[in-house]
Motif scaffolding. Structure first.
Motif, mmCIF file in Angstrom:
data_model
loop_
_atom_site.group_PDB
_atom_site.id
_atom_site.type_symbol
_atom_site.label_atom_id
_atom_site.label_comp_id
_atom_site.label_asym_id
_atom_site.label_seq_id
_atom_site.Cartn_x
_atom_site.Cartn_y
_atom_site.Cartn_z
ATOM 1 N N PHE A 185 24.452 -38.183 -32.798
ATOM 2 C CA PHE A 185 24.582 -38.960 -31.662
ATOM 3 C C PHE A 185 25.999 -39.367 -31.031
ATOM 4 C CE2 PHE A 185 24.954 -43.040 -29.372
ATOM 5 C CZ PHE A 185 23.905 -43.123 -28.638
ATOM 6 N N TYR A 186 26.333 -39.075 -29.786
ATOM 7 C CA TYR A 186 27.434 -39.396 -29.380
ATOM 8 C C TYR A 186 27.370 -39.335 -27.647
ATOM 9 C CZ TYR A 186 28.231 -34.311 -29.758
ATOM 10 O OH TYR A 186 28.176 -32.721 -29.546
ATOM 11 N N TYR A 187 28.311 -39.854 -27.047
ATOM 12 C CA TYR A 187 28.491 -39.805 -25.693
ATOM 13 C C TYR A 187 27.156 -40.867 -25.205
ATOM 14 C CZ TYR A 187 32.398 -36.892 -25.759
ATOM 15 O OH TYR A 187 33.486 -36.301 -26.145
ATOM 16 N N GLY A 188 26.730 -41.541 -25.947
ATOM 17 C CA GLY A 188 25.247 -42.221 -25.627
ATOM 18 C C GLY A 188 24.040 -41.585 -25.605
ATOM 19 N N GLN A 189 24.133 -40.311 -26.220
ATOM 20 C CA GLN A 189 22.656 -39.648 -26.341
ATOM 21 C C GLN A 189 22.706 -38.772 -27.717
ATOM 22 O OE1 GLN A 189 22.286 -37.361 -22.852
ATOM 23 N NE2 GLN A 189 24.323 -36.437 -22.742
ATOM 24 N N ASP A 190 21.313 -38.520 -27.779
ATOM 25 C CA ASP A 190 21.450 -37.306 -29.192
ATOM 26 C C ASP A 190 21.975 -36.054 -28.508
ATOM 27 O OD1 ASP A 190 20.343 -38.992 -30.537
ATOM 28 O OD2 ASP A 190 18.126 -38.730 -29.841
ATOM 29 N N SER A 192 20.158 -46.436 -38.160
ATOM 30 C CA SER A 192 19.324 -46.227 -39.155
ATOM 31 C C SER A 192 18.446 -44.719 -38.607
ATOM 32 C CB SER A 192 18.117 -47.226 -39.241
ATOM 33 O OG SER A 192 18.897 -48.578 -39.897
ATOM 34 N N LEU A 193 18.141 -44.318 -39.656
ATOM 35 C CA LEU A 193 17.470 -42.766 -39.249
ATOM 36 C C LEU A 193 16.022 -42.621 -39.535
ATOM 37 C CD1 LEU A 193 17.687 -39.544 -38.628
ATOM 38 C CD2 LEU A 193 17.873 -39.293 -40.978
ATOM 39 N N ARG A 194 15.016 -42.386 -38.652
ATOM 40 C CA ARG A 194 13.770 -42.275 -38.945
ATOM 41 C C ARG A 194 13.479 -40.882 -39.230
ATOM 42 N NH1 ARG A 194 8.458 -44.804 -37.991
ATOM 43 N NH2 ARG A 194 7.042 -43.275 -37.171
ATOM 44 N N GLN A 201 29.975 -42.824 -32.251
ATOM 45 C CA GLN A 201 29.266 -41.637 -32.715
ATOM 46 C C GLN A 201 28.546 -41.825 -33.856
ATOM 47 O OE1 GLN A 201 31.919 -38.244 -33.045
ATOM 48 N NE2 GLN A 201 33.397 -38.914 -31.145
ATOM 49 N N ILE A 202 27.335 -41.302 -34.188
ATOM 50 C CA ILE A 202 26.817 -41.386 -35.142
ATOM 51 C C ILE A 202 26.013 -40.143 -35.842
ATOM 52 C CG2 ILE A 202 24.471 -42.498 -36.225
ATOM 53 C CD1 ILE A 202 24.668 -44.666 -34.162
ATOM 54 N N GLU A 203 26.449 -39.857 -37.178
ATOM 55 C CA GLU A 203 25.959 -38.575 -37.637
ATOM 56 C C GLU A 203 25.337 -38.763 -38.894
ATOM 57 O OE1 GLU A 203 27.907 -34.530 -37.725
ATOM 58 O OE2 GLU A 203 28.793 -35.522 -39.264
ATOM 59 N N TRP A 204 24.411 -38.081 -39.391
ATOM 60 C CA TRP A 204 23.522 -38.100 -40.425
ATOM 61 C C TRP A 204 23.768 -36.848 -40.904
ATOM 62 C CZ3 TRP A 204 21.428 -41.869 -43.295
ATOM 63 C CH2 TRP A 204 21.265 -43.475 -42.882
ATOM 64 N N LYS A 205 24.116 -36.867 -42.404
ATOM 65 C CA LYS A 205 24.099 -35.346 -43.042
ATOM 66 C C LYS A 205 23.490 -35.438 -44.361
ATOM 67 C CE LYS A 205 27.921 -32.734 -41.174
ATOM 68 N NZ LYS A 205 29.501 -32.377 -41.787
ATOM 69 N N LEU A 206 22.711 -34.315 -44.837
ATOM 70 C CA LEU A 206 22.319 -34.084 -46.268
ATOM 71 C C LEU A 206 23.153 -33.124 -46.691
ATOM 72 C CD1 LEU A 206 20.381 -34.762 -48.507
ATOM 73 C CD2 LEU A 206 18.658 -33.054 -47.656
ATOM 74 N N ASP A 207 24.111 -33.713 -47.591
ATOM 75 C CA ASP A 207 25.076 -32.636 -48.266
ATOM 76 C C ASP A 207 25.711 -32.216 -46.917
ATOM 77 O OD1 ASP A 207 24.487 -33.386 -50.757
ATOM 78 O OD2 ASP A 207 23.076 -31.784 -50.848
ATOM 79 N N LYS A 208 25.820 -30.764 -46.913
ATOM 80 C CA LYS A 208 26.434 -30.263 -45.503
ATOM 81 C C LYS A 208 25.453 -29.986 -44.327
ATOM 82 C CE LYS A 208 30.037 -28.288 -48.245
ATOM 83 N NZ LYS A 208 30.817 -26.866 -48.506
ATOM 84 N N ASN A 268 20.942 -36.759 -51.275
ATOM 85 C CA ASN A 268 22.055 -37.878 -50.764
ATOM 86 C C ASN A 268 22.228 -37.676 -49.462
ATOM 87 O OD1 ASN A 268 23.547 -39.913 -51.816
ATOM 88 N ND2 ASN A 268 25.491 -38.502 -51.482
ATOM 89 N N TYR A 269 22.209 -38.719 -48.727
ATOM 90 C CA TYR A 269 22.360 -38.859 -46.899
ATOM 91 C C TYR A 269 23.562 -39.702 -47.069
ATOM 92 C CZ TYR A 269 17.631 -36.806 -46.276
ATOM 93 O OH TYR A 269 16.608 -35.649 -46.205
ATOM 94 N N ILE A 270 24.322 -38.960 -46.003
ATOM 95 C CA ILE A 270 25.593 -39.762 -45.669
ATOM 96 C C ILE A 270 25.547 -40.270 -43.890
ATOM 97 C CG2 ILE A 270 28.016 -39.500 -45.255
ATOM 98 C CD1 ILE A 270 27.920 -36.981 -47.301
ATOM 99 N N CYS A 271 25.524 -41.551 -43.707
ATOM 100 C CA CYS A 271 25.427 -41.963 -42.576
ATOM 101 C C CYS A 271 26.951 -42.251 -42.106
ATOM 102 C CB CYS A 271 24.674 -43.319 -42.367
ATOM 103 S SG CYS A 271 25.017 -44.159 -40.935
#
Length: 265
Positions: free
Chosen positions: A74-79, A105-107, A61-68, A118-121
């Protein structure tokens, strides 16, 4: 039997040590320095994580957040973008073909001043979640200054305006290099996009034969704008019976525009 218990215990301890060691090695990695993006252009926020032969894409699982705010998930192999903040819709993507190589990485496309922050990966695998933060700073080149020139019986007023980001430094200098900024008036305001509009005014009275230099610096982009403005007062002309008004000539000299930063992401 005693040997069997000892062997079993040794195996369990070894297994736990392996798992603890393996877990300790798992961590997301982001650049330590602040990331810089140019208004309107695309940028990439780097984030990576270690993978091995047993890595399972569907368990990642991949998640990007800006604060909240949810920027991308991305999870289960897809967005999965149902919870994505509305202002990021159709502007974010991951490098799907490189995720199995540890690339999270996030584009981010068409960046705006509002994207600054502040972005959190966060990367979550079978070994648990790991997160790191990276700060994104926005900048915009200042536009060519526009000049408004007005005269009166008392003298002349010059107004230079330009727009960019972030807040710049502004100076007025004489030909000899004397700083006369304190004798001028500069106002800064922000528009709906967050860009700064700089309005700088200098007023000169009486007959004048003077050259002033306007200097604006945008340090984040290494941008420096310099403009020489020469004012020459001429003969007095009669504009009405008994009333004379000075004739003014204005010469603007472009000394230099230095753009030290270039990004073609």
């Amino acid at each position: 039997m005693a040997m069997n218990w000892k062997s079993c215990l040794t195996f369990v301890v070894s297994f736990l040590l392996f798992k603890v060691s393996h877990f300790a090695e798992f961590a997301t990695t982001v650049p330590s320095e602040t990331q810089l993006a140019i208004q309107g252009q695309n940028t990439v926020l780097d984030c990576s994580f270690p993978v091995d032969k047993q890595w399972d894409r569907t368990c990642c699982q991949i998640e990007w957040k800006l604060d909240k705010e949810v920027v991308h998930s991305f999870y289960y192999g897809q967005d999965h973008l149902n919870d994505q903040s509305s202002r990021y819709v159709n502007r974010t993507s991951l490098y799907h073909s490189d995720i199995e190589k540890g690339n999270a990485s996030l584009r981010l496309e068409h960046t705006t001043v509002g994207d600054e922050g502040n972005y959190i990966c966060t990367v979550h695998t079978e070994m648990g979640p790991k997160r790191k933060s990276v700060y994104l700073k926005l900048a915009a080149f200042y536009s060519e200054p526009r000049l408004k020139f007005s005269t009166s019986a008392c003298g002349v007023e010059l107004l230079l305006t330009t727009k960019g980001y972030p807040r710049p430094s502004v100076q007025w200098l004489t030909v000899s290099g004397e700083d006369v900024t304190n004798d001028t008036v500069t106002h800064l305001s922000q528009d709906a996009q967050g860009l700064y509009t700089v309005s700088s005014t200098v007023t000169l009275q009486g007959a004048v034969n003077k050259t002033l230099m306007f200097v604006l610096k945008n340090k984040d982009l290494g941008q420096e704008i310099r403009r020489n403005i020469t004012l020459l007062s001429g003969n007095c002309v009669e504009v009405s019976p008994g009333v004379c008004q000075e004739i003014w000539w204005l010469v603007i000299t472009i000394l230099a525009v230095m753009l030290k930063y270039c990004s073609c992401i």
